[in-house]
Design an enzyme around this catalytic site. Structure first.
Site, mmCIF file in Angstrom:
data_model
loop_
_atom_site.group_PDB
_atom_site.id
_atom_site.type_symbol
_atom_site.label_atom_id
_atom_site.label_comp_id
_atom_site.label_asym_id
_atom_site.label_seq_id
_atom_site.Cartn_x
_atom_site.Cartn_y
_atom_site.Cartn_z
ATOM 1 N N CYS A 41 24.257 13.334 37.370
ATOM 2 C CA CYS A 41 23.410 12.290 37.941
ATOM 3 C C CYS A 41 22.231 12.907 38.685
ATOM 4 O O CYS A 41 22.408 13.445 39.788
ATOM 5 C CB CYS A 41 24.232 11.400 38.880
ATOM 6 N N CYS A 67 21.448 11.162 42.018
ATOM 7 C CA CYS A 67 22.382 11.520 43.099
ATOM 8 C C CYS A 67 22.089 12.896 43.679
ATOM 9 O O CYS A 67 22.156 13.098 44.895
ATOM 10 C CB CYS A 67 23.817 11.518 42.587
ATOM 11 N N ASP A 68 21.782 13.865 42.815
ATOM 12 C CA ASP A 68 21.873 15.262 43.228
ATOM 13 C C ASP A 68 20.585 16.076 43.133
ATOM 14 O O ASP A 68 20.581 17.250 43.495
ATOM 15 C CB ASP A 68 22.949 15.969 42.381
#
Length: 406
Positions: A135, A138-139
């Protein structure tokens, strides 16, 4: 026979836990059935920075544990049982578990989640959350000014690689095809080719991810020559699709071609009293915050559904005397006048019939079930069965004749 819950939720990720909070807080008897420890995918994400209100340093496991405790504090039962089959067609939904137990509820909220498609590459599982990610949203910011590798070359992979270039120093995309050939759309390909931060490795696949606690390098295999070379990197992003955990739902609720649950904005599925929430449903963004939102919506919609259904059953279907059900809407003046007229007529027949008013602006479900398409309309019930349906306006004389004939 087992007790009957108001709501049973399948899955204890952020969608299921949020549904539990909202269900129990509405004083509905609520249980969550989960195969493993609560948290779902989010519980495997070590660092979680984009959940509003929780700044840097929050972990996925900690947030999910807090959500689970929150749900339990309102009375949600979290039961470690793996659901293997469901019967969703009846008024009471039945949940069959691997242990042989059966659970029953008036409402089912399906939140089984989805998981990134794994290529089962050596080191992928070991280093997941330690440089291996699925993701970018997300990261990505964990890799600011670092070098990362992207596996995949479809629309999602190339779009996410473009997003990663906002943070990473370089983004290297490993492509199984010959140079210049991508599976993504042409427009995205042209933009990616023009980005100086994106590098390409053609005719190749990822063979291994290496690192001592964190990703340090990868082994890349050229599929034409068989040659394996090592490349240093700080992270590996896989974008080869996700897989919804909906195998047991096939034939139970409507799914799309990829197996995701189809819902409307109220999280309602194709089956009355059954809701879908979280990553397993068709949606634009799969994140902890959107999963929690789905769960909240599903429980609130379920509470209103139960109130409507049980109220209609009590006031109409379970009543011995005939019932006139008047379908009206506040924005249709003629329907308001019709309701006044019905109230007067019912008062004149000395309790021979009851009058129940349904505001279709708030309750479209009952109107749809009985085929009411015109407002105002009157549906006459006798001992729970429809005996007459009158669409549009009706004269006093006609109404009195129908009442006297009951």
């Amino acid at each position: 026979m087992s007790e009957i819950y108001d709501i049973i939720i399948v899955g204890a990720g952020p969608a299921g836990l949020a549904a539990g909070v909202y269900g129990s807080r509405s004083r509905l008897k609520t249980a969550i059935l989960t195969k493993g420890k609560p948290g779902g995918q989010a519980a495997t994400t070590q660092d979680l920075e984009n959940y509003p209100g929780f700044s840097r340093g929050t972990t996925g496991p900690a947030l999910m544990e807090a959500m689970a405790e929150h749900a339990k504090s309102f009375g949600t039962e979290i039961i470690r049982e793996e659901v293997v089959d469901l019967d969703l067609d009846g008024e009471i939904k039945i949940f069959k578990t691997k242990s042989g137990n059966e659970y029953r509820a008036k409402i089912a909220i399906l939140a089984p989640g989805a998981e990134p498609r794994s290529l089962n590459i050596k080191g992928e599982k070991t280093l997941r959350g330690k440089g291996v990610s699925y993701c970018a949203t997300c990261d990505a910011d964990f890799f600011e000014d670092l070098d990362v590798i992207v596996v995949g070359n479809g629309d999602a992979a190339v779009e996410e690689a473009m997003y990663l270039t906002k943070f990473a120093e370089t983004v290297t995309i490993i492509v199984i095809h010959d140079e210049g050939i991508l599976d993504c759309n042409k427009a995205s390909a042209e933009v990616a080719f023009a980005n100086p931060k994106i590098k390409w490795v053609w005719n190749s696949v990822l063979d291994e991810i290496k690192g001592d606690g964190l990703v340090e390098s990868v082994m890349i295999k050229n599929i034409k020559t068989g040659e394996i070379s090592e490349m240093e990197t700080n992270g590996v992003f896989f974008f080869v699709g996700t897989v919804p955990k909906t195998e047991m739902l096939k034939g139970k609720v409507e799914l799309n071609e990829q197996g995701y649950i189809i819902t409307n904005d109220l999280m309602e599925t194709s089956v009355p009293g059954v809701y879908g929430a979280g990553d397993a449903r068709v949606k634009y963004l799969r994140q902890v915050i959107t999963a929690a939102s789905d769960g909240a919506i599903a429980s609130v919609a379920a509470e209103k559904y139960l109130a409507e259904e049980e109220g209609f059953k009590e006031r109409v279907l379970a009543v011995k005397e005939p019932v006139l059900v008047a379908f009206w809407a506040p924005q249709i003046e003629a329907s308001i006048e019709e309701v006044f007229k019905l109230e007067k007529i019912v008062s004149e027949v000395n309790g021979k019939v009851k009058l129940v008013k349904i505001d279709t602006y708030r309750n479209q479900r009952v109107a749809k079930r009985y085929g009411v398409t015109e407002i105002p309309s009157v549906v006459i019930f006798k001992q729970g069965a429809v005996v007459e349906k009158i669409a549009g306006l009706c004269s006093d004389k006609e109404l009195l004749e129908k009442i006297n004939s009951l």
